[in-house]
Design a protein around this motif. Structure first.
Motif, short mmCIF file in Angstrom:
data_model
loop_
_atom_site.label_atom_id
_atom_site.label_comp_id
_atom_site.label_asym_id
_atom_site.label_seq_id
_atom_site.Cartn_x
_atom_site.Cartn_y
_atom_site.Cartn_z
N LEU A 1 48.50 -17.74 26.70
CA LEU A 1 48.20 -18.10 25.30
C LEU A 1 47.62 -16.87 24.61
O LEU A 1 46.56 -16.38 25.01
N PHE B 1 48.03 -19.84 18.06
CA PHE B 1 48.31 -19.20 19.34
C PHE B 1 49.81 -19.18 19.58
O PHE B 1 50.54 -20.07 19.14
N GLN C 1 42.86 -21.89 14.42
CA GLN C 1 43.46 -20.73 15.06
C GLN C 1 44.92 -21.02 15.36
O GLN C 1 45.30 -22.17 15.57
N SER D 1 26.73 -30.17 22.37
CA SER D 1 26.39 -28.79 22.03
C SER D 1 27.56 -27.85 22.27
O SER D 1 27.44 -26.64 22.13
N ALA D 2 28.70 -28.42 22.64
CA ALA D 2 29.87 -27.59 22.92
C ALA D 2 30.75 -27.52 21.68
O ALA D 2 30.65 -28.33 20.77
N ARG D 3 31.59 -26.53 21.67
CA ARG D 3 32.63 -26.41 20.66
C ARG D 3 33.94 -26.34 21.40
O ARG D 3 34.21 -25.37 22.09
N GLN D 4 34.73 -27.38 21.31
CA GLN D 4 35.99 -27.41 22.03
C GLN D 4 37.13 -27.23 21.06
O GLN D 4 37.05 -27.62 19.89
N LEU D 5 38.19 -26.62 21.55
CA LEU D 5 39.40 -26.49 20.76
C LEU D 5 40.27 -27.72 20.98
O LEU D 5 40.48 -28.14 22.12
N TYR E 1 42.80 -16.10 13.75
CA TYR E 1 41.64 -16.96 13.53
C TYR E 1 41.55 -17.09 12.02
O TYR E 1 41.26 -16.10 11.33
N PHE F 1 44.05 -28.93 20.37
CA PHE F 1 45.36 -28.34 20.11
C PHE F 1 46.33 -29.38 19.57
O PHE F 1 46.26 -30.57 19.91
N GLY F 2 47.25 -28.89 18.76
CA GLY F 2 48.40 -29.69 18.40
C GLY F 2 49.39 -29.73 19.56
O GLY F 2 49.16 -29.09 20.59
N SER F 3 50.47 -30.43 19.36
CA SER F 3 51.47 -30.56 20.44
C SER F 3 52.44 -29.39 20.46
O SER F 3 53.29 -29.32 21.34
N ASN G 1 46.14 -15.26 21.15
CA ASN G 1 45.55 -15.60 19.88
C ASN G 1 46.22 -14.78 18.77
O ASN G 1 46.15 -13.56 18.79
N SER H 1 31.41 -31.28 20.27
CA SER H 1 31.25 -32.32 21.28
C SER H 1 29.89 -32.07 21.94
O SER H 1 29.77 -31.28 22.87
N PHE I 1 51.10 -22.87 18.98
CA PHE I 1 50.09 -23.92 18.86
C PHE I 1 49.11 -23.58 17.76
O PHE I 1 48.71 -22.42 17.61
#
Lengths: 111, 114
Positions: free
Chosen positions: A43, A35, A33, A95-99, A48, A101-103, A45, A93, A86
């Motif tokens: 932020l 942002f 994605q 059962s989670a789905r975490q985003l 996607y 990010f780049g710097s 979006n 991670s 971004f």
């Protein structure tokens, strides 16, 4: 290692110019994605884009998943485009789905 | 329809104190995630909650905790504040935790620890 890497870190443009922002991501990252963070911290979006190309007005994005990179194109830039851009990808991670990010790329559009 | 709302917008705390940050997701969204954004960096994942259960936790110390309520709103708690906890704390909601529908972020709470 670095999972999401953005370039350039800073970009200064004159109003009306075009620009390309790049995002490289590792094998563990997907569901990419883009942002835009405005000066107030919000932020927004933009796209996607796990693969292929999308366009929304003056902005477009392309992701080549097989080569692990994505590009954000800004055409005819305006001062309101200023802010930090971004890219972020989803990783699992448990059962989670975490985003992850780049710097970010700090874009400044001058009038 | 209201977006993701966070409160307070700004907060100043002293080292060692405790803080509670609040987030209300978009109506119908059942998954809430918390991110910490230190100045000059991208946001970092802290927690994800779905249907009131913790689904994931990032690399943060036990001083950080969170919970989700039956109405899907969420609180982030930080104990024994350190100067390094100064950051923008962002809440994001989504329909479900798989991220197929993407995230919607709130405007954040800017925490300053002095």
């Amino acid at each position: 290692g670095i999972q999401v890497e953005q370039s350039p870190p800073d970009l200064i443009l004159q109003e009306g110019a075009n620009s390309t922002l790049r995002c490289n991501f590792s094998d563990s990252v997907n569901n990419l994605q883009w942002f835009h963070q405005n000066p107030w911290g919000q932020l927004i979006n933009l796209f996607y884009i796990p693969s292929g190309t999308k366009q929304n007005g003056r902005l477009s994005a392309t992701t080549v998943a097989t080569e692990r990179y994505s590009l954000l194109y800004i055409s005819s830039s305006q001062t309101t485009d200023s802010g930090v851009y971004f890219c972020a990808g989803a990783i699992s991670s448990g059962s989670a789905r975490q985003l992850t990010f780049g710097s970010g790329t700090q874009l400044t559009v001058l009038p | 329809d209201a977006g993701v709302t966070q409160s307070p917008t700004h907060l100043i705390k002293t080292r060692g104190q405790h803080v509670t940050l609040r987030c209300s997701p978009i109506s119908g969204h059942k998954s809430v995630s918390w991110y910490q954004q230190v100045l000059g960096q991208g946001p970092q994942f802290i927690f994800q909650y779905y249907e009131k259960e913790e689904r994931g936790r990032g690399n943060f110390p036990d001083r950080f905790s969170a919970r989700q309520f039956p109405n899907y709103s969420s609180e982030l708690n930080v104990n024994a504040l350190l100067l390094g906890d100064s950051a923008l704390y962002l809440c994001a909601s989504s329909l479900e935790p798989q991220l197929f529908y993407g995230y919607t972020f709130g405007s954040g709470t800017r925490l300053t620890v002095v």
